[in-house]
Write a protein that holds these residues in place. Structure first.
Motif, mmCIF file in Angstrom:
data_model
loop_
_atom_site.group_PDB
_atom_site.id
_atom_site.type_symbol
_atom_site.label_atom_id
_atom_site.label_comp_id
_atom_site.label_asym_id
_atom_site.label_seq_id
_atom_site.Cartn_x
_atom_site.Cartn_y
_atom_site.Cartn_z
ATOM 1 N N GLN A 204 -8.666 -45.473 -72.700
ATOM 2 C CA GLN A 204 -9.365 -46.249 -71.675
ATOM 3 C C GLN A 204 -9.898 -47.582 -72.207
ATOM 4 N N LEU A 205 -9.456 -47.957 -73.394
ATOM 5 C CA LEU A 205 -9.872 -49.253 -73.924
ATOM 6 C C LEU A 205 -9.480 -50.372 -72.951
ATOM 7 N N GLY A 206 -10.408 -51.252 -72.689
ATOM 8 C CA GLY A 206 -10.126 -52.402 -71.828
ATOM 9 C C GLY A 206 -10.334 -52.160 -70.348
ATOM 10 N N LEU A 207 -10.725 -50.951 -69.962
ATOM 11 C CA LEU A 207 -10.930 -50.660 -68.539
ATOM 12 C C LEU A 207 -12.112 -51.476 -68.006
ATOM 13 N N VAL A 208 -11.839 -52.301 -67.013
ATOM 14 C CA VAL A 208 -12.858 -53.211 -66.500
ATOM 15 C C VAL A 208 -13.748 -52.540 -65.465
ATOM 16 N N CYS A 209 -14.895 -53.140 -65.222
ATOM 17 C CA CYS A 209 -15.822 -52.655 -64.199
ATOM 18 C C CYS A 209 -15.809 -53.662 -63.055
ATOM 19 N N ASP A 210 -15.200 -53.298 -61.939
ATOM 20 C CA ASP A 210 -15.014 -54.229 -60.817
ATOM 21 C C ASP A 210 -15.323 -53.566 -59.476
ATOM 22 N N PRO A 211 -16.563 -53.136 -59.283
ATOM 23 C CA PRO A 211 -16.932 -52.407 -58.063
ATOM 24 C C PRO A 211 -16.866 -53.262 -56.798
ATOM 25 N N VAL A 212 -16.136 -52.777 -55.827
ATOM 26 C CA VAL A 212 -16.012 -53.483 -54.550
ATOM 27 C C VAL A 212 -17.381 -53.571 -53.872
ATOM 28 N N THR A 269 -20.098 -57.262 -62.147
ATOM 29 C CA THR A 269 -20.614 -58.352 -61.322
ATOM 30 C C THR A 269 -19.928 -58.438 -59.963
ATOM 31 N N ALA A 270 -18.836 -57.679 -59.786
ATOM 32 C CA ALA A 270 -18.054 -57.697 -58.544
ATOM 33 C C ALA A 270 -17.479 -59.072 -58.269
ATOM 34 N N GLN A 271 -17.174 -59.811 -59.349
ATOM 35 C CA GLN A 271 -16.613 -61.153 -59.197
ATOM 36 C C GLN A 271 -15.120 -61.214 -59.498
ATOM 37 N N GLY A 272 -14.576 -60.155 -60.079
ATOM 38 C CA GLY A 272 -13.171 -60.182 -60.462
ATOM 39 C C GLY A 272 -12.502 -58.843 -60.249
ATOM 40 N N GLY A 273 -11.236 -58.752 -60.683
ATOM 41 C CA GLY A 273 -10.510 -57.492 -60.553
ATOM 42 C C GLY A 273 -10.341 -57.063 -59.114
ATOM 43 N N LEU A 274 -10.443 -55.779 -58.872
ATOM 44 C CA LEU A 274 -10.271 -55.253 -57.514
ATOM 45 C C LEU A 274 -11.338 -55.776 -56.560
ATOM 46 N N ALA A 275 -12.511 -56.075 -57.083
ATOM 47 C CA ALA A 275 -13.600 -56.565 -56.233
ATOM 48 C C ALA A 275 -13.313 -57.949 -55.659
ATOM 49 N N ASN A 276 -12.338 -58.650 -56.244
ATOM 50 C CA ASN A 276 -12.033 -60.009 -55.802
ATOM 51 C C ASN A 276 -10.781 -60.071 -54.936
ATOM 52 N N THR A 277 -10.236 -58.926 -54.551
ATOM 53 C CA THR A 277 -9.059 -58.912 -53.680
ATOM 54 C C THR A 277 -9.459 -59.203 -52.233
ATOM 55 N N PRO A 278 -8.518 -59.676 -51.420
ATOM 56 C CA PRO A 278 -8.839 -59.962 -50.011
ATOM 57 C C PRO A 278 -9.417 -58.761 -49.272
ATOM 58 N N THR A 279 -8.829 -57.587 -49.496
ATOM 59 C CA THR A 279 -9.323 -56.388 -48.808
ATOM 60 C C THR A 279 -10.742 -56.052 -49.245
ATOM 61 N N ALA A 280 -11.013 -56.197 -50.540
ATOM 62 C CA ALA A 280 -12.356 -55.911 -51.045
ATOM 63 C C ALA A 280 -13.381 -56.853 -50.434
ATOM 64 N N LYS A 281 -12.993 -58.102 -50.268
ATOM 65 C CA LYS A 281 -13.902 -59.080 -49.654
ATOM 66 C C LYS A 281 -14.189 -58.726 -48.195
ATOM 67 N N GLN A 282 -13.183 -58.213 -47.515
ATOM 68 C CA GLN A 282 -13.380 -57.773 -46.138
ATOM 69 C C GLN A 282 -14.337 -56.580 -46.085
ATOM 70 N N MET A 283 -14.177 -55.669 -47.046
ATOM 71 C CA MET A 283 -15.070 -54.510 -47.117
ATOM 72 C C MET A 283 -16.509 -54.946 -47.359
ATOM 73 N N LYS A 284 -16.680 -55.939 -48.211
ATOM 74 C CA LYS A 284 -18.027 -56.438 -48.488
ATOM 75 C C LYS A 284 -18.657 -57.003 -47.228
ATOM 76 N N GLU A 285 -17.867 -57.737 -46.445
ATOM 77 C CA GLU A 285 -18.383 -58.278 -45.179
ATOM 78 C C GLU A 285 -18.709 -57.155 -44.200
ATOM 79 N N GLN A 286 -17.901 -56.108 -44.228
ATOM 80 C CA GLN A 286 -18.113 -54.963 -43.359
ATOM 81 C C GLN A 286 -19.461 -54.305 -43.659
#
Length: 293
Positions: A204-212, A269-286
Motif C-alpha cells: 500500500q505504499l503511495g496510497l493517497v488520501c483523497d476523500p470526496v 485535503t480533498a483537492q486531488g485524486g478522486l476528490a477532484n473528479t467531476p463526479t466527486a465535485k457534483q457529490m460535494k455540491e449535493q
C-alpha cells in the motif's frame, strides 16, 4: 520498551519466549501502572464495540449523514451466502469491514484501529476469524495487543494520519497491524508477524488520501475492503514461510519518506485524486450546496 522499532518487539518476544501480544500486555501494565487483568478487560470492551459496529452496520436501511453511503455491507453479506469468487469466508470479511466503515460514516460508535478512516479493517478480519474459524476470544484479544504494539511503532517512525502520510498511513497501517495480529493468532512467530507487517505496508505504499467532499466515505469505505484482503494475504505469505527482503523497520521508514514527498493535494485535503473528479465535485455540491462566487 520505547517502541521505536519492530525489531525490538521481536527480540524481546523471542528472548522471553512469548508472543508479541503478551509482551505488549506485560509492558503496558508496567508503564500504565495497571493490572494485566484491567488492560485485558479494556481490550475486551474494544472487541465488543467492534462486534456491535459489525452488527449495526449490517442494517440495509443504514445511511450516512451525507446520504452518500450506506447499505453496501448488507448487499455484500447477502452475496456472501452464494460464496462469491473468493469464497464465503472472504466475502463475509468484506461485508464486516464495510459494515463498520458505514456505521462510522453514520456517526456510530467504532474503534479507531488506528483511525476512523481505517476502522473496518481490523474488525473485518478479527470478527470473521472468530465467527468463521471459531478462534477463541482470548486469542483475538491477545492479537489486538500485538496490533497495538506494531501501531505504536508505526506512529512513532512514520504516521497513522492521512493528513500527514496519505491513506497508506491509515489503511496501510491498519492492514499491517492486522496482518501481524493474524499471524500470531494463527501460531506464527514474532519474526513472521514482523514480515507480515512489512508485506502489508509494501502493498500500500503511495496510497493517497483523497476523500470526496472531505468526508470519510468515498473512497475510504471500499478501501477498507482492500485493506482486509492485504492483511489476510500478508499473514498467509508470512505463515507460509515467506520473508520480507526489506526489514520491516526500513519499510516503515520508506512509508514515511513516501508520505513526506506526497503533495498536499493528496493528503486528506480533498483537492486531488478522486476528490477532484467531476463526479466527486457534483457529490460535494449535493452535500454542501454550490459555492457562491
Amino acid at each position: 520498551m520505547e517502541y521505536l522499532t519492530i525489531q525490538e518487539l521481536v527480540e524481546t518476544a523471542e528472548k522471553k519466549k512469548m508472543s508479541i501480544g503478551a509482551v505488549v500486555l506485560e509492558d503496558q501494565a508496567v508503564q500504565m501502572e495497571q493490572s494485566k487483568e484491567k488492560l485485558l478487560s479494556q481490550m475486551e470492551e474494544n472487541l465488543r464495540v467492534m462486534e456491535k459496529a459489525v452488527e449495526s452496520g449490517m442494517d440495509p436501511e443504514l445511511r450516512s449523514t451525507s446520504g452518500l453511503t450506506g447499505g453496501d455491507a448488507w448487499k455484500m453479506m447477502q452475496y456472501a451466502q452464494m460464496g462469491g469468487i473468493t469464497g464465503s469466508f472472504m466475502t463475509k470479511a468484506m461485508a464486516r469491514a464495510l459494515a463498520v466503515s458505514e456505521y462510522n460514516a453514520a456517526m456510530g460508535k467504532i474503534v479507531a484501529a488506528p483511525t476512523a478512516g481505517s476502522c473496518g479493517i481490523m474488525p473485518g478480519c478479527l470478527v470473521t476469524m472468530m465467527e468463521e474459524h471459531q478462534i477463541p476470544r482470548e486469542k483475538i484479544i491477545e492479537g489486538m495487543f500485538t496490533a497495538a504494539g506494531f501501531g505504536i511503532v508505526i506512529a512513532k517512525r512514520a504516521s497513522i494520519a492521512g493528513a500527514q502520510g496519505g491513506c497508506q498511513a491509515e489503511c496501510g497501517s491498519a492492514a499491517a497491524m492486522t496482518a501481524a495480529a493474524l499471524t500470531e493468532i494463527m501460531g506464527g512467530t514474532p519474526k513472521q508477524a514482523a514480515d507480515a507487517c512489512a508485506m502489508a505496508i509494501k502493498n500500500q505504499l503511495g496510497l493517497v488520501c483523497d476523500p470526496v467532499a472531505g468526508l470519510v466515505e468515498i473512497p475510504c469505505i471500499k478501501r477498507n475492503v482492500g485493506g482486509i484482503m492485504i492483511a489476510f494475504s500478508a499473514a498467509d505469505m508470512a505463515l507460509a514461510g515467506m520473508e520480507s527482503k526489506i526489514p520491516v523497520d526500513e519499510v516503515i521508514d520508506a512509508m514515511k519518506e513516501v508520505g513526506d514527498s506526497m503533495p498536499c493535494a493528496m493528503k486528506e485535503t480533498a483537492q486531488g485524486g478522486l476528490a477532484n473528479t467531476p463526479t466527486a465535485k457534483q457529490m460535494k455540491e449535493q452535500v454542501f450546496g454550490k459555492k457562491e462566487v
